[in-house]
Design a protein around this motif. Structure first.
Motif, short mmCIF file in Angstrom:
data_model
loop_
_atom_site.label_atom_id
_atom_site.label_comp_id
_atom_site.label_asym_id
_atom_site.label_seq_id
_atom_site.Cartn_x
_atom_site.Cartn_y
_atom_site.Cartn_z
N PHE A 55 -3.75 -60.86 -57.70
CA PHE A 55 -2.53 -61.09 -56.91
C PHE A 55 -1.62 -62.07 -57.64
CE2 PHE A 55 -5.29 -60.56 -52.87
CZ PHE A 55 -5.36 -59.20 -53.10
N ASP A 56 -0.33 -61.79 -57.63
CA ASP A 56 0.59 -62.77 -58.19
C ASP A 56 0.94 -63.80 -57.12
OD1 ASP A 56 2.46 -61.60 -56.48
OD2 ASP A 56 3.32 -60.34 -58.05
N ILE A 69 -13.07 -60.39 -54.83
CA ILE A 69 -13.40 -61.64 -54.15
C ILE A 69 -12.11 -62.32 -53.72
CG2 ILE A 69 -14.46 -63.91 -54.40
CD1 ILE A 69 -16.25 -62.69 -56.57
N VAL A 70 -11.98 -62.53 -52.42
CA VAL A 70 -10.78 -63.17 -51.88
C VAL A 70 -11.20 -64.43 -51.13
CG1 VAL A 70 -8.77 -62.95 -50.39
CG2 VAL A 70 -9.65 -60.93 -51.61
N GLY A 71 -10.72 -65.57 -51.61
CA GLY A 71 -10.92 -66.83 -50.89
C GLY A 71 -9.56 -67.29 -50.40
N VAL A 123 -8.59 -75.17 -54.98
CA VAL A 123 -9.79 -74.90 -54.20
C VAL A 123 -10.09 -73.42 -54.21
CG1 VAL A 123 -10.78 -74.93 -51.88
CG2 VAL A 123 -9.55 -76.93 -52.74
N ARG A 124 -9.07 -72.62 -54.03
CA ARG A 124 -9.23 -71.16 -54.03
C ARG A 124 -9.81 -70.69 -55.36
NH1 ARG A 124 -4.05 -67.16 -54.30
NH2 ARG A 124 -5.14 -65.22 -54.75
N ARG A 145 -11.76 -61.87 -59.29
CA ARG A 145 -11.16 -62.87 -58.41
C ARG A 145 -9.77 -62.41 -57.98
NH1 ARG A 145 -11.20 -68.13 -62.07
NH2 ARG A 145 -9.86 -66.69 -63.24
N SER A 146 -9.41 -62.72 -56.74
CA SER A 146 -8.08 -62.33 -56.27
C SER A 146 -6.99 -63.04 -57.05
CB SER A 146 -7.94 -62.62 -54.77
OG SER A 146 -7.82 -64.01 -54.52
#
Length: 210
Positions: free
Chosen positions: A74-75, A39-41, A48-49, A69-70
């Protein structure tokens, strides 16, 4: 099927500030199962992300579909710098190695300022009075702050991509949604996610409509 999807979405909308304006499904896809979804927002506000991705993940959890979740993958350095096509290709390979088979990607594509005149223009056809009546009926323009409704439309998109072996981030589905001047961010997120989930369920994409 598309008419059913549109009908279901319209019924859900009600007084919601979120509206789905376009619903595209790859014509070569009848149904699509995914067993592990990223899931990438995309948002420049990390809070918010995180909130959006967390809420969306809960919908996957309720339906027994594994999702991540991304923000957990992701760092900070990854999202703070622009990525090349080669870097994204490497990311896809890493996702395949981790057994991901789909990405659900959401972004705000743009914004648009709107101004709606509160008075119904059709009333002009029924107006036969003189200056005084016209002036009295319109003088709110001077002092009524609500005479014009000012708001902003956010154009958002959610896309489902397959990252299956032998396919190049193939687009499975895309929904384009308009968000009207959200006052309650949490409720707006929930309305947005509900519309996305309904559209995917109705088209047998990841979720199944039970």
């Amino acid at each position: 099927m598309k008419k059913l999807v549109v009908f279901a979405i319209v019924c859900l909308m009600g007084c919601s500030s979120v509206e789905m304006v376009e619903n595209y499904k790859n014509p070569d896809i009848v149904l699509f199962d995914a067993y592990k979804v990223l899931i990438v927002g995309m948002a420049n506000d990390s809070a918010v992300r995180q909130d959006f991705e967390t809420r969306l993940k809960k919908e996957f959890d309720k339906r027994g579909v594994e999702a991540m979740r991304s923000i957990d993958l992701f760092d900070v350095a990854f999202t703070n710098t622009k990525k090349t096509e080669k870097e994204l290709d490497r990311l896809e390979e890493q996702l395949l190695d981790k057994d991901f088979d789909a990405i659900l990607f959401t972004k705000v594509a743009g914004t648009e300022d709107k101004q709606t005149f509160r008075k119904i223009m059709s009333n002009l056809n029924n107006f036969y009075g003189g200056f005084k009546d016209d002036y009295m009926g319109s003088q709110g323009i001077y002092y009524d702050q609500d005479y014009y409704d000012q708001f902003k439309i956010y154009h958002a998109e959610t896309s489902l991509y397959c990252i299956c072996v032998g396919k190049e981030r193939s687009l499975i589905w895309r929904g384009a949604l308009d968000i009207k001047d959200p006052n309650n961010i949490g409720k707006t997120m929930d309305d947005y996610i509900k519309l996305v989930v309904i559209a995917m369920e109705k088209q047998d994409l990841v979720f199944r409509n039970k």
